[in-house]
Design a protein around this motif. Structure first.
Motif, PDB file in Angstrom:
ATOM      1  N   ASP A  77       0.825  -1.214   0.000  1.00 24.14           N
ATOM      2  CA  ASP A  77       0.000   0.000   0.000  1.00 24.14           C
ATOM      3  C   ASP A  77       0.862   1.268   0.000  1.00 24.14           C
ATOM      4  O   ASP A  77       0.478   2.282  -0.549  1.00 24.14           O
ATOM      5  CB  ASP A  77      -0.951   0.007   1.201  1.00 24.14           C
ATOM      6  CG  ASP A  77      -2.009  -1.091   1.085  1.00 24.14           C
ATOM      7  OD1 ASP A  77      -2.425  -1.397  -0.051  1.00 24.14           O
ATOM      8  OD2 ASP A  77      -2.401  -1.651   2.122  1.00 24.14           O
ATOM      9  N   LYS A  78       2.034   1.177   0.618  1.00 24.51           N
ATOM     10  CA  LYS A  78       2.933   2.335   0.686  1.00 24.51           C
ATOM     11  C   LYS A  78       3.926   2.358  -0.472  1.00 24.51           C
ATOM     12  O   LYS A  78       4.586   3.358  -0.703  1.00 24.51           O
ATOM     13  CB  LYS A  78       3.696   2.318   2.013  1.00 24.51           C
ATOM     14  CG  LYS A  78       2.798   2.513   3.218  1.00 24.51           C
ATOM     15  CD  LYS A  78       3.561   2.432   4.512  1.00 24.51           C
ATOM     16  CE  LYS A  78       2.628   2.539   5.690  1.00 24.51           C
ATOM     17  NZ  LYS A  78       3.157   1.900   6.884  1.00 24.51           N
ATOM     18  N   ASN A  79       4.063   1.250  -1.161  1.00 19.59           N
ATOM     19  CA  ASN A  79       5.036   1.129  -2.259  1.00 19.59           C
ATOM     20  C   ASN A  79       4.356   0.550  -3.497  1.00 19.59           C
ATOM     21  O   ASN A  79       4.788  -0.473  -4.037  1.00 19.59           O
ATOM     22  CB  ASN A  79       6.203   0.221  -1.824  1.00 19.59           C
ATOM     23  CG  ASN A  79       6.957   0.785  -0.640  1.00 19.59           C
ATOM     24  OD1 ASN A  79       7.763   1.674  -0.793  1.00 19.59           O
ATOM     25  ND2 ASN A  79       6.665   0.274   0.542  1.00 19.59           N
ATOM     26  N   GLN A  80       3.320   1.217  -3.950  1.00 19.18           N
ATOM     27  CA  GLN A  80       2.526   0.687  -5.059  1.00 19.18           C
ATOM     28  C   GLN A  80       3.323   0.572  -6.355  1.00 19.18           C
ATOM     29  O   GLN A  80       3.138  -0.368  -7.122  1.00 19.18           O
ATOM     30  CB  GLN A  80       1.276   1.544  -5.254  1.00 19.18           C
ATOM     31  CG  GLN A  80       0.319   1.397  -4.091  1.00 19.18           C
ATOM     32  CD  GLN A  80      -0.917   2.277  -4.215  1.00 19.18           C
ATOM     33  OE1 GLN A  80      -1.007   3.135  -5.075  1.00 19.18           O
ATOM     34  NE2 GLN A  80      -1.868   2.065  -3.317  1.00 19.18           N
ATOM     35  N   ALA A  81       4.216   1.520  -6.615  1.00 22.44           N
ATOM     36  CA  ALA A  81       5.013   1.484  -7.848  1.00 22.44           C
ATOM     37  C   ALA A  81       5.908   0.246  -7.859  1.00 22.44           C
ATOM     38  O   ALA A  81       6.039  -0.432  -8.884  1.00 22.44           O
ATOM     39  CB  ALA A  81       5.843   2.752  -7.987  1.00 22.44           C
ATOM     40  N   LEU A  82       6.516  -0.066  -6.723  1.00 22.94           N
ATOM     41  CA  LEU A  82       7.390  -1.231  -6.626  1.00 22.94           C
ATOM     42  C   LEU A  82       6.579  -2.517  -6.780  1.00 22.94           C
ATOM     43  O   LEU A  82       6.983  -3.432  -7.498  1.00 22.94           O
ATOM     44  CB  LEU A  82       8.109  -1.206  -5.274  1.00 22.94           C
ATOM     45  CG  LEU A  82       9.372  -2.021  -5.144  1.00 22.94           C
ATOM     46  CD1 LEU A  82      10.390  -1.664  -6.213  1.00 22.94           C
ATOM     47  CD2 LEU A  82       9.973  -1.830  -3.768  1.00 22.94           C
ATOM     48  N   TYR A  90       6.951  -5.379  -9.979  1.00 22.54           N
ATOM     49  CA  TYR A  90       7.154  -6.823  -9.831  1.00 22.54           C
ATOM     50  C   TYR A  90       5.858  -7.605  -9.965  1.00 22.54           C
ATOM     51  O   TYR A  90       5.816  -8.788  -9.633  1.00 22.54           O
ATOM     52  CB  TYR A  90       7.878  -7.122  -8.502  1.00 22.54           C
ATOM     53  CG  TYR A  90       9.307  -6.655  -8.585  1.00 22.54           C
ATOM     54  CD1 TYR A  90      10.259  -7.413  -9.253  1.00 22.54           C
ATOM     55  CD2 TYR A  90       9.688  -5.432  -8.068  1.00 22.54           C
ATOM     56  CE1 TYR A  90      11.563  -6.973  -9.378  1.00 22.54           C
ATOM     57  CE2 TYR A  90      10.999  -4.974  -8.196  1.00 22.54           C
ATOM     58  CZ  TYR A  90      11.919  -5.755  -8.849  1.00 22.54           C
ATOM     59  OH  TYR A  90      13.208  -5.317  -8.986  1.00 22.54           O
ATOM     60  N   GLN A  91       4.816  -6.941 -10.457  1.00 17.56           N
ATOM     61  CA  GLN A  91       3.530  -7.574 -10.736  1.00 17.56           C
ATOM     62  C   GLN A  91       2.985  -8.354  -9.554  1.00 17.56           C
ATOM     63  O   GLN A  91       2.530  -9.491  -9.688  1.00 17.56           O
ATOM     64  CB  GLN A  91       3.643  -8.462 -11.985  1.00 17.56           C
ATOM     65  CG  GLN A  91       4.045  -7.653 -13.197  1.00 17.56           C
ATOM     66  CD  GLN A  91       4.414  -8.511 -14.385  1.00 17.56           C
ATOM     67  OE1 GLN A  91       4.689  -9.685 -14.250  1.00 17.56           O
ATOM     68  NE2 GLN A  91       4.444  -7.905 -15.555  1.00 17.56           N
ATOM     69  N   VAL A  92       3.076  -7.749  -8.390  1.00 20.41           N
ATOM     70  CA  VAL A  92       2.537  -8.362  -7.184  1.00 20.41           C
ATOM     71  C   VAL A  92       1.025  -8.129  -7.188  1.00 20.41           C
ATOM     72  O   VAL A  92       0.565  -7.002  -7.091  1.00 20.41           O
ATOM     73  CB  VAL A  92       3.184  -7.758  -5.916  1.00 20.41           C
ATOM     74  CG1 VAL A  92       2.512  -8.291  -4.664  1.00 20.41           C
ATOM     75  CG2 VAL A  92       4.675  -8.055  -5.899  1.00 20.41           C
TER      76      VAL A  92
END
Length: 98
Positions: free
Chosen positions: A52-57, A61-63
């Motif tokens: 939620d805090k690192n949406q770009a990351l 990585y297609q999480v």
């Protein structure tokens, strides 16, 4: 994100736990990851990433689901799995990639 690249480019395995505060199974992973770290010590780095805090990351990585665990070494993705993974499986996996 450049800090993340530096972290996963280590010579030792780096286990990344993509998780979320609201996720029940993610909470189950915390003590498992602590046990893995206690067992393996400095031979592995374990990083927790809040999606939620690192949406770009997470998107990079297609999480799609949490928890998602990804094992990196020297920047390469060696293994990936979503859901709760048992301590012994993680220890074996990390030892086999060390």
């Amino acid at each position: 994100m450049s800090q993340f690249s530096e972290l996963i480019n280590q010579d030792k395995p780096v286990l990344v736990d993509f998780h979320a505060e609201w996720c029940g199974p993610c909470k189950m992973m915390s003590p498992i990851l602590k046990d893995v770290k206690d067992n393996l010590g400095e031979s592995v780095s374990i990083i927790k990433i809040d999606v939620d805090k690192n949406q770009a990351l997470a998107a990079k990585y297609q999480v799609r689901g949490v928890p998602t665990l990804i094992l990196f070494k020297q920047g390469k993705q060696l293994w990936r799995q979503s859901g709760v993974v048992q301590k012994e499986d993680l220890i074996n996996l990390i030892n086999n990639n060390n």
